[in-house]
Design a protein around this motif. Sequence first.
Motif, PDB file in Angstrom:
ATOM      1  N   LEU A  95      -3.600   8.458   4.951  1.00 41.09           N
ATOM      2  CA  LEU A  95      -4.386   8.011   3.800  1.00 41.09           C
ATOM      3  C   LEU A  95      -3.653   6.810   3.227  1.00 41.09           C
ATOM      4  O   LEU A  95      -2.470   6.897   2.911  1.00 41.09           O
ATOM      5  N   ILE A  96      -4.341   5.702   3.090  1.00 41.98           N
ATOM      6  CA  ILE A  96      -3.719   4.456   2.645  1.00 41.98           C
ATOM      7  C   ILE A  96      -4.347   4.072   1.310  1.00 41.98           C
ATOM      8  O   ILE A  96      -5.560   3.915   1.211  1.00 41.98           O
ATOM      9  N   PHE A  97      -3.506   3.933   0.278  1.00 36.81           N
ATOM     10  CA  PHE A  97      -3.973   3.585  -1.059  1.00 36.81           C
ATOM     11  C   PHE A  97      -3.538   2.164  -1.378  1.00 36.81           C
ATOM     12  O   PHE A  97      -2.355   1.830  -1.294  1.00 36.81           O
ATOM     13  N   ILE A  98      -4.501   1.326  -1.776  1.00 33.59           N
ATOM     14  CA  ILE A  98      -4.228  -0.060  -2.133  1.00 33.59           C
ATOM     15  C   ILE A  98      -4.725  -0.274  -3.560  1.00 33.59           C
ATOM     16  O   ILE A  98      -5.858   0.093  -3.901  1.00 33.59           O
ATOM     17  N   PRO A 147       0.828  -1.213   0.000  1.00 33.28           N
ATOM     18  CA  PRO A 147       0.000   0.000   0.000  1.00 33.28           C
ATOM     19  C   PRO A 147       0.863   1.263   0.000  1.00 33.28           C
ATOM     20  O   PRO A 147       1.966   1.276   0.534  1.00 33.28           O
ATOM     21  N   VAL A 148       0.340   2.314  -0.611  1.00 35.98           N
ATOM     22  CA  VAL A 148       0.987   3.626  -0.597  1.00 35.98           C
ATOM     23  C   VAL A 148       0.342   4.402   0.545  1.00 35.98           C
ATOM     24  O   VAL A 148      -0.886   4.504   0.611  1.00 35.98           O
ATOM     25  N   ILE A 149       1.160   4.936   1.444  1.00 40.48           N
ATOM     26  CA  ILE A 149       0.623   5.663   2.599  1.00 40.48           C
ATOM     27  C   ILE A 149       1.141   7.095   2.572  1.00 40.48           C
ATOM     28  O   ILE A 149       2.335   7.330   2.445  1.00 40.48           O
ATOM     29  N   TYR A 150       0.209   8.040   2.644  1.00 41.66           N
ATOM     30  CA  TYR A 150       0.556   9.450   2.765  1.00 41.66           C
ATOM     31  C   TYR A 150       0.038   9.951   4.109  1.00 41.66           C
ATOM     32  O   TYR A 150      -1.052   9.584   4.531  1.00 41.66           O
ATOM     33  N   TRP A 151       0.816  10.793   4.738  1.00 40.60           N
ATOM     34  CA  TRP A 151       0.411  11.421   5.991  1.00 40.60           C
ATOM     35  C   TRP A 151       0.173  12.884   5.668  1.00 40.60           C
ATOM     36  O   TRP A 151       1.122  13.628   5.432  1.00 40.60           O
ATOM     37  N   ILE A 152      -1.092  13.291   5.615  1.00 40.61           N
ATOM     38  CA  ILE A 152      -1.388  14.676   5.280  1.00 40.61           C
ATOM     39  C   ILE A 152      -1.441  15.507   6.552  1.00 40.61           C
ATOM     40  O   ILE A 152      -1.701  14.990   7.638  1.00 40.61           O
ATOM     41  N   GLU A 153      -1.170  16.794   6.393  1.00 40.13           N
ATOM     42  CA  GLU A 153      -1.111  17.701   7.543  1.00 40.13           C
ATOM     43  C   GLU A 153      -2.459  17.774   8.243  1.00 40.13           C
ATOM     44  O   GLU A 153      -3.502  17.562   7.632  1.00 40.13           O
ATOM     45  N   PRO A 154      -2.430  18.103   9.544  1.00 36.80           N
ATOM     46  CA  PRO A 154      -3.688  18.208  10.281  1.00 36.80           C
ATOM     47  C   PRO A 154      -4.640  19.209   9.633  1.00 36.80           C
ATOM     48  O   PRO A 154      -4.210  20.192   9.037  1.00 36.80           O
ATOM     49  N   ALA A 155      -5.901  18.899   9.746  1.00 34.61           N
ATOM     50  CA  ALA A 155      -6.922  19.808   9.236  1.00 34.61           C
ATOM     51  C   ALA A 155      -6.937  21.069  10.082  1.00 34.61           C
ATOM     52  O   ALA A 155      -6.414  21.098  11.191  1.00 34.61           O
ATOM     53  N   ASP A 156      -7.519  22.093   9.567  1.00 30.49           N
ATOM     54  CA  ASP A 156      -7.703  23.339  10.313  1.00 30.49           C
ATOM     55  C   ASP A 156      -8.418  22.993  11.623  1.00 30.49           C
ATOM     56  O   ASP A 156      -9.439  22.300  11.614  1.00 30.49           O
ATOM     57  N   VAL A 157      -7.886  23.449  12.747  1.00 27.78           N
ATOM     58  CA  VAL A 157      -8.453  23.084  14.047  1.00 27.78           C
ATOM     59  C   VAL A 157      -9.876  23.595  14.227  1.00 27.78           C
ATOM     60  O   VAL A 157     -10.587  23.127  15.108  1.00 27.78           O
ATOM     61  N   LYS A 158     -10.296  24.522  13.404  1.00 29.12           N
ATOM     62  CA  LYS A 158     -11.653  25.036  13.495  1.00 29.12           C
ATOM     63  C   LYS A 158     -12.637  24.212  12.656  1.00 29.12           C
ATOM     64  O   LYS A 158     -13.836  24.428  12.733  1.00 29.12           O
ATOM     65  N   SER A 159     -12.133  23.259  11.859  1.00 30.44           N
ATOM     66  CA  SER A 159     -12.986  22.432  11.004  1.00 30.44           C
ATOM     67  C   SER A 159     -13.458  21.195  11.749  1.00 30.44           C
ATOM     68  O   SER A 159     -12.696  20.577  12.484  1.00 30.44           O
ATOM     69  N   ASP A 160     -14.696  20.838  11.513  1.00 34.34           N
ATOM     70  CA  ASP A 160     -15.245  19.613  12.092  1.00 34.34           C
ATOM     71  C   ASP A 160     -15.217  18.458  11.099  1.00 34.34           C
ATOM     72  O   ASP A 160     -15.499  17.321  11.462  1.00 34.34           O
ATOM     73  N   THR A 161     -14.899  18.747   9.846  1.00 34.36           N
ATOM     74  CA  THR A 161     -14.837  17.719   8.811  1.00 34.36           C
ATOM     75  C   THR A 161     -13.677  18.012   7.862  1.00 34.36           C
ATOM     76  O   THR A 161     -13.181  19.134   7.806  1.00 34.36           O
TER      77      THR A 161
END
Length: 169
Positions: free
Chosen positions: A135-138, A79-93
Amino acid sequence: DFISARTIARTYGIAIQKDLEEFKRIYPNAGTLIPKNKIGRRNIYADNDNKQMLSKQVINDVFLPFVRKNNLIKNSDKPVIYWIEPADVKSDTIKIRLYDSLEIDPMFVDNRRKNTEIEVTLTTKFKEKNQPIPLIFIFNDTTIRCFIETIDDDGETQTEELTINFDAK
């Protein structure tokens, strides 16, 4: 007959926010490459105690490829794994949007075909941890499966999944 490998006919990726300063370090002439309407802000915690917030300039809708056109994909690939930066702390989604392109190295998702998207709810506990989102891509036969992992308020792992069929040569 069993097909164990395929050549990808398109570049597949996701839309991300990229830190403006980091982008400029990678692309020194970025000033002319970035449309003004792509620049925004993201609020993150600046410390481990989650008490001090920092507002960073980001570029919206940057195309992050996880497989490029003409790559050979084998059923046995890890699998290809990407670690994306944290979402905006004010976002709920957060929205995970998968795109494809006929270009090998597209810069933005504009004018690219959006295959699918999913909206993932971020719990208070997850936002407090201020950690990258995996995020894990298979790749399986002619299918790309994308898994997004977060945690719920009880500390249990929550997994969401996207699936698309990819074009092979």
